[in-house]
Design an enzyme around this catalytic site. Structure first.
Site, PDB file in Angstrom:
ATOM      1  N   HIS A 115       0.812  -1.229   0.000  1.00 44.72           N
ATOM      2  CA  HIS A 115       0.000   0.000   0.000  1.00 44.72           C
ATOM      3  C   HIS A 115       0.840   1.272   0.000  1.00 44.72           C
ATOM      4  O   HIS A 115       0.363   2.314  -0.427  1.00 44.72           O
ATOM      5  CB  HIS A 115      -0.971  -0.002   1.194  1.00 44.72           C
ATOM      6  CG  HIS A 115      -0.297   0.136   2.528  1.00 44.72           C
ATOM      7  ND1 HIS A 115       0.181  -0.939   3.247  1.00 44.72           N
ATOM      8  CD2 HIS A 115       0.024   1.233   3.267  1.00 44.72           C
ATOM      9  CE1 HIS A 115       0.734  -0.525   4.368  1.00 44.72           C
ATOM     10  NE2 HIS A 115       0.651   0.795   4.412  1.00 44.72           N
ATOM     11  N   HIS A 179       4.336   8.722  13.299  1.00 40.76           N
ATOM     12  CA  HIS A 179       3.340   7.680  13.587  1.00 40.76           C
ATOM     13  C   HIS A 179       4.046   6.423  14.062  1.00 40.76           C
ATOM     14  O   HIS A 179       5.212   6.210  13.777  1.00 40.76           O
ATOM     15  CB  HIS A 179       2.414   7.401  12.405  1.00 40.76           C
ATOM     16  CG  HIS A 179       3.054   6.843  11.155  1.00 40.76           C
ATOM     17  ND1 HIS A 179       4.171   7.376  10.569  1.00 40.76           N
ATOM     18  CD2 HIS A 179       2.717   5.793  10.370  1.00 40.76           C
ATOM     19  CE1 HIS A 179       4.482   6.687   9.482  1.00 40.76           C
ATOM     20  NE2 HIS A 179       3.622   5.706   9.337  1.00 40.76           N
TER      21      HIS A 179
END
Ligand SMILES: O=C(O)CCc1cccc(O)c1O
Ligand SMILES: [Fe+2]
Length: 315
Positions: A115, A179
């Site tokens: 992805h 993140h």
């Protein structure tokens, strides 16, 4: 040649664990701005810098970066599967140009991507086969990670090599910013996990579904504040964006791996893709940022940013 750059965060949780409607609308606005920018620039070649999440690259051989002359997407998290429209001739020419410039590039004649590569192509171009692309893997998860200066050198060499092509080249960085998703870590992993990270056995559909469910649950926990993951760090994210916008890219040479991980979490190293993309654009001349969006989005486990930049006129 003419050149432009876009940085775009990715998250497989988009559409699966969405933030409040006003946040979602602001993101959609920023993404639409980037789409318009790309449409107006009308690239005939995209150099796509993206990380991998143990779908294509494993510890059996883990290069710091790798350029593909052909690439296939695995289709994780519902992203498109199949062949990317790789411009093999351009890829070979860039690979040669980078090696000629003294950067020890790894080349893959059939890269497996996830992805990280697919999402920006889907978001900006509507699919993985819509535009000629040169995929460049930039390791942002598998330690040990080398100095950021080498990523800047890679981006510079690719920018210089692209500059001799008579093309309209978009340098696209995928990932970041701060993140800390639950990506497995080799150091201290139980033997079965370690073996999977080293060998890269393709997961069964059940194993893949379990892994994806774990990430989705982590997004819910992150948003609820009940987690030990490193929080999203808007101050650090904006420092990264300020640095890229300012054009003072040599600043990143002082950024240590430890500092980046402490400030931005285990996957903050995905900003290496942005650094490579902006270093490539900088190698073609001075540039200016034309749009910049940022929002911390714990639901997506993402310090989420979209930036577009173009060459300065009258060069
Ligand atoms: O596939 C994985 O294991 C991690 C997925 C993932 C989750 C949140 C943000 C990301 O950037 C990301 O890549
Ligand atoms: Fe990622």
């Amino acid at each position: 040649m003419t050149a432009a750059a876009v940085g775009l965060s990715h998250s497989p949780l988009i559409g699966r664990n969405d933030p409040a409607p006003d946040v979602l609308a602001a993101v959609e606005d920023a993404v639409e701005t980037a789409r318009s920018f790309v449409r107006a620039f009308d690239p005939d070649l995209v150099v796509l810098y993206a990380p991998d999440h143990y779908n294509g690259f494993f510890y059996k051989e883990m290069p710091p970066f790798c350029l593909a002359t052909e690439a296939n997407a695995v289709g994780d998290f519902g992203s498109a599967a199949g062949a990317l429209s790789v411009d093999t001739d351009a890829a070979r020419s860039l690979a040669r140009g980078v090696l000629d410039r003294g950067v020890d590039l790894t080349v893959s004649a059939r890269m497996t991507v996830d992805h990280g590569f697919v999402q920006p192509l889907e978001v900006l171009f509507g699919g993985i086969d819509k535009v000629p692309v040169v995929p460049v893997f930039v390791n942002g998860v598998a330690t040990p990670l080398g100095p950021v200066s080498r990523i800047r050198a890679l981006g510079t060499a690719i920018g210089e090599a692209a500059a001799v092509l008579d093309r309209r080249v978009l340098f696209l960085g995928s990932g970041g910013l701060s993140h800390d998703p639950p990506v497995p870590v080799l150091d201290g992993a139980p033997p079965r996990v370690a073996d999977a990270l080293i060998e890269g056995h393709p997961p069964t559909p059940e194993q893949r579904a379990r892994g994806e469910e774990r990430v989705i649950q982590a997004g819910r926990d992150y948003a609820a504040g009940s987690t030990r993951m490193v929080p999203i760090n808007p101050a650090w994210d904006n420092l990264v964006l300020d640095t890229l916008e300012s054009g003072r890219l040599t600043d990143v040479d002082a950024w240590t791996v430890e500092w980046m991980g402490a400030e931005g979490g285990g996957s903050a190293h995905e900003v290496r893709t942005w650094i490579a993309a902006f270093a490539s654009l900088a190698a073609t001349g001075s540039y200016r940022t034309t749009s910049r969006f940022y929002a911390p989005i714990p639901e997506w486990i993402a310090g989420f940013a979209v930036t577009t930049a173009e060459q300065e006129p009258n060069r």
